[in-house]
Design a protein around this motif. Structure first.
Motif, PDB file in Angstrom:
ATOM      1  N   SER A  36       0.825  -1.208   0.000  1.00 18.61           N
ATOM      2  CA  SER A  36       0.000   0.000   0.000  1.00 18.61           C
ATOM      3  C   SER A  36       0.859   1.258   0.000  1.00 18.61           C
ATOM      4  O   SER A  36       0.381   2.335  -0.324  1.00 18.61           O
ATOM      5  CB  SER A  36      -0.940   0.004   1.213  1.00 18.61           C
ATOM      6  N   ARG A  37       2.145   1.114   0.351  1.00 22.03           N
ATOM      7  CA  ARG A  37       3.061   2.255   0.318  1.00 22.03           C
ATOM      8  C   ARG A  37       3.796   2.339  -1.016  1.00 22.03           C
ATOM      9  O   ARG A  37       4.801   3.038  -1.152  1.00 22.03           O
ATOM     10  CB  ARG A  37       4.085   2.154   1.459  1.00 22.03           C
ATOM     11  N   SER A  38       3.328   1.585  -1.989  1.00 21.21           N
ATOM     12  CA  SER A  38       3.924   1.619  -3.322  1.00 21.21           C
ATOM     13  C   SER A  38       2.815   1.551  -4.353  1.00 21.21           C
ATOM     14  O   SER A  38       1.640   1.464  -4.010  1.00 21.21           O
ATOM     15  CB  SER A  38       4.874   0.426  -3.505  1.00 21.21           C
ATOM     16  N   ARG A  39       3.191   1.577  -5.600  1.00 23.68           N
ATOM     17  CA  ARG A  39       2.207   1.476  -6.681  1.00 23.68           C
ATOM     18  C   ARG A  39       2.044   0.040  -7.156  1.00 23.68           C
ATOM     19  O   ARG A  39       1.368  -0.230  -8.144  1.00 23.68           O
ATOM     20  CB  ARG A  39       2.631   2.356  -7.854  1.00 23.68           C
ATOM     21  N   VAL A  40       2.665  -0.897  -6.452  1.00 23.10           N
ATOM     22  CA  VAL A  40       2.612  -2.300  -6.848  1.00 23.10           C
ATOM     23  C   VAL A  40       1.321  -2.929  -6.344  1.00 23.10           C
ATOM     24  O   VAL A  40       1.020  -2.854  -5.150  1.00 23.10           O
ATOM     25  CB  VAL A  40       3.822  -3.071  -6.283  1.00 23.10           C
ATOM     26  N   PRO A  41       0.531  -3.555  -7.229  1.00 24.55           N
ATOM     27  CA  PRO A  41      -0.715  -4.172  -6.774  1.00 24.55           C
ATOM     28  C   PRO A  41      -0.458  -5.447  -5.980  1.00 24.55           C
ATOM     29  O   PRO A  41       0.507  -6.160  -6.205  1.00 24.55           O
ATOM     30  CB  PRO A  41      -1.449  -4.487  -8.089  1.00 24.55           C
ATOM     31  N   LEU A  42      -1.313  -5.693  -5.023  1.00 25.16           N
ATOM     32  CA  LEU A  42      -1.239  -6.900  -4.210  1.00 25.16           C
ATOM     33  C   LEU A  42      -1.739  -8.089  -5.028  1.00 25.16           C
ATOM     34  O   LEU A  42      -2.705  -7.982  -5.777  1.00 25.16           O
ATOM     35  CB  LEU A  42      -2.110  -6.719  -2.971  1.00 25.16           C
ATOM     36  N   ILE A  43      -1.074  -9.231  -4.904  1.00 19.91           N
ATOM     37  CA  ILE A  43      -1.533 -10.461  -5.563  1.00 19.91           C
ATOM     38  C   ILE A  43      -2.476 -11.165  -4.605  1.00 19.91           C
ATOM     39  O   ILE A  43      -2.060 -11.634  -3.542  1.00 19.91           O
ATOM     40  CB  ILE A  43      -0.349 -11.369  -5.927  1.00 19.91           C
ATOM     41  N   GLY A  44      -3.756 -11.224  -4.952  1.00 24.30           N
ATOM     42  CA  GLY A  44      -4.756 -11.811  -4.070  1.00 24.30           C
ATOM     43  C   GLY A  44      -5.017 -13.270  -4.365  1.00 24.30           C
ATOM     44  O   GLY A  44      -4.436 -13.867  -5.274  1.00 24.30           O
ATOM     45  N   ARG A  45      -5.909 -13.856  -3.602  1.00 25.21           N
ATOM     46  CA  ARG A  45      -6.247 -15.282  -3.757  1.00 25.21           C
ATOM     47  C   ARG A  45      -6.868 -15.568  -5.117  1.00 25.21           C
ATOM     48  O   ARG A  45      -6.756 -16.678  -5.629  1.00 25.21           O
ATOM     49  CB  ARG A  45      -7.209 -15.724  -2.664  1.00 25.21           C
TER      50      ARG A  45
END
Length: 666
Positions: A409-418
């Motif tokens: 959340s402190r970057s522009r990288v999206p989280l990889i979800g389930r």
């Protein structure tokens, strides 16, 4: 000023973490107990397998190295589970152990932003709950902005051979003894887990005539989407299959009191899905035999790995046990089997970026998080390296809360979800549910496994890798071309009609019912007995149906076609690459099921998008059960989806929580 990152450990998690962070521009120092054990394969020298092959392909799709390393060094390759559906197809390759290690070490050495240092980190130094430095066993202090702990099975490790105990890491290598107490002081609860490995035997002492040969596939499917299958030309080495006997079982039962597993020497929790031969005999007493695979350790050695016979029996009993197996009557043990205990943390203290919730800049990856396996470790390493390098500092962050968010959340990288990948399932399971035994990835753990196939890992995750900065533009443009080609081929197959005269000869030859009138190509492909490859000979005859298409192999508005002009649709059917053909066929054959899972995944993502206030005080929510309050306060989920997977939180608790948040509670 470049971010300075320290990686502790040179196993599979450490390698991927260091490479990901360095490729994003960080200045990385990787500490290994021995530079000769970089990317070691202390157990089976293979990469991939059921569900694990999915992880390797996802690592590659994101810009990781493991897939390329095994493509360059495998000595046998097989696709598993081909009798089932494509959701559980899993690639597995036997590695040349020494070549694999040498390949990965060269990659690390040639990365300009990585420094390799032989030494042990004994202390992680923090100030105001933020990482500042590390101290080594030689007394050196290294300043850093982030630390990624990838200690594998080396942390406070000891190996057990029956009554004999040695305080070493895998295979007698040096263990790491200084960091455990430091982690406790930093607020982590440590657990003891156990794994093990079989003996290695001399090839000349094996009678292969009493075993079944297990050959590799004629058609090689690479792990990396960048590896051209045509470039992989090498002779494959067979593995061999044999079985335990009643004599094997009797010997084990008679000596089981001498096994460290049953004598009381081992207190740690072992892996459920890779039991020792002693465990198999006790837990599956009704089984008359168990499979044993004899697998080569490499082309430059005569050591053979005895898969299926991991053991903590004394060396003299091991020899007797092994020699009771057909083909091993005269086997010579070169390295005895052993069990190994090691320290790991409670991963529920981590965020989804694998950063500690209470210590800024402290990340963990691999078996230190409670997982087992090379592939699980590498996947976590890549995510931790990416998150550590991409995260920006946040002055708003408060230790012990989600204020300021985790590293993603402190970057522009999206989280990889389930719903995005097996990597998302793996990490979410570890940090949300935790584990009391070594965690192994399995296809059954993924709710949307028809969407998360190994064949489409690039279509799912390459855009994320590109957005993060790990996928070069040239590779991304090739990916866009492939994606467009798949879409165009599917569109053509759904639009184009064939007559009985066009295809009935092929249908009869394949044991499929002939058609009586025109049928869309897509409808034919949905037949279980037919594939697009069956239609390729027919596609060799452009214009057979008297039609020239206006189809043009375009790629994307952002990526112009590389000088290709109009293509006849039948020529397209012949010319497309195997991976495009496979992707189009799977999407057509399973279209109905895929559509249903897409709808389910979209509903899931909506729940995941409902964020929870970072500083919510769960003790103030009177409607929550005490257990739910305690679990939610400890884990601090970032959204309702993650909260729903917390053990001890019921649907009723979630309803209370939703009402509280909607009313503006915080």
């Amino acid at each position: 000023m470049r971010k300075k990152i320290v990686v502790i450990g040179g196993g599979h998690a450490g390698c991927e973490a260091a490479l990901a962070a360095a490729r994003l521009g960080a200045d990385v120092t990787l500490f290994a107990l021995s530079l000769d054990s970089i990317a070691n394969l202390p157990c089976n020298p293979c990469i991939g397998g059921s569900a694990k092959g999915h992880l390797v392909r996802e690592i590659d799709a994101l810009g990781g190295q493991m897939g390329k390393a095994i493509d360059a060094t495998f000595i046998q390759s097989r696709m598993l589970n081909t009798a089932k559906g494509p959701a559980v197809y899993s690639l597995r390759a036997q590695a040349d152990k020494k070549n694999y290690m040498a390949y990965m070490k060269r990659v690390l050495e040639n990365e300009p932003n990585i420094s390799l240092v032989e030494g042990e980190v004994v202390e992680i130094i923090t100030s105001e709950k933020k990482v500042t430095d590390v101290r080594t066993n030689f007394g050196g202090i290294f300043a850093c902005d982030a630390v990624i702990v990838c200690t594998g099975t080396y942390l406070n490790a000891r190996c057990l051979y029956g009554e004999t105990v040695t305080h070493t890491g895998p295979g007698g290598l040096k263990n790491a003894t200084g960091l455990s107490e430091n982690l406790r002081k930093l607020g982590f609860e440590l657990h003891r887990f156990k794994t093990g490995t079989p003996a290695r035997i001399h090839r000349r002492s094996v009678d292969f005539s009493k075993m079944s040969a297990q050959h590799g596939d004629d058609k090689i499917v690479p792990f990396s989407f960048e590896t051209n299958p045509a470039d992989i030309v090498r002779e494959q080495v067979p593995c061999h299959l044999t079985y335990t006997t009643s004599a094997t079982h009797e010997i084990i039962r008679a000596s089981i009191h001498r096994s460290a597993m049953y004598s009381g020497l081992i207190q740690a929790t072992g892996t459920r899905y890779c039991p020792s031969i002693e465990d198999k005999i006790v837990r599956f007493a009704d089984k008359e035999r168990h499979p044993v695979f004899i697998e080569p350790e490499g082309l430059g050695t005569l050591e053979m790995y005895v898969q299926g016979m991991s053991s903590a029996l004394p060396a003299d009993v091991q020899l007797e046990v092994y020699r009771s197996v057909p083909g091993l009557e005269n086997c010579e043990i070169m390295r005895p089997a052993y069990a190994i205990e090691y320290d790991c943390i409670d991963a529920t203290r981590l965020s989804l970026s694998l950063e500690a919730k209470h210590v800024r800049g402290l990340f963990f990856a691999g078996q230190i998080c409670g997982s087992s396996g090379y592939e699980e470790a590498a996947a976590q390493g890549l995510v931790a390296g990416l998150a550590a390098a991409a995260a920006a500092p946040s002055a708003e962050w408060e230790p012990g809360t989600n204020s300021g968010g985790d590293a993603f959340s402190r970057s522009r990288v999206p989280l990889i979800g389930r719903a995005d990948g097996y990597i998302g399932v793996l990490i979410d399971d570890l940090v949300t549910k935790g584990t009391r035994e070594p965690y192994r990835m399995m296809t059954s753990r993924a709710e949307y496994r028809l969407l998360l196939r190994q064949d489409n890992a690039d279509l799912r995750l390459t855009p994320i890798g590109f957005a993060a900065g790990l996928i070069p533009r040239e590779r991304y443009e090739k990916f866009l071309e492939k994606s467009a080609a798949v879409d165009a081929l599917i569109k053509f197959l759904k639009k184009h009609t064939v007559s009985p005269g066009d295809v009935n000869e092929i249908l009869v030859a394949k044991g499929s019912s002939p058609i009586k009138s025109g049928v869309k190509l897509a409808e034919l492909i949905r037949r279980p007995e037919l594939s697009l490859r069956d239609l390729r000979p027919w596609g060799l005859c452009p214009g057979r149906m008297g039609e020239q298409s206006a189809f043009r192999r375009t790629t994307s508005p952002q990526t112009p076609a590389r000088g290709r002009g109009p293509l006849d649709p039948l020529t397209l059917l012949w010319e497309v690459s195997e991976d495009v053909l496979e992707q189009a066929e799977i999407q057509i054959k399973y279209e109905g099921y895929i559509k249903m899972q897409l709808e389910e995944a979209e509903a899931f993502r909506k729940i995941e998008s409902k964020a929870l206030p970072p500083d919510i005080d769960y003790e103030k929510i009177s409607g929550l059960r005490i257990e739910a309050r305690q679990k939610l306060a400890a884990l601090r989920p970032i959204n309702f989806g993650q909260a729903s997977r917390v053990t001890g939180v019921s649907p009723a608790d979630l309803s209370v929580l939703a009402v509280y948040v909607k009313a503006g509670g915080a």
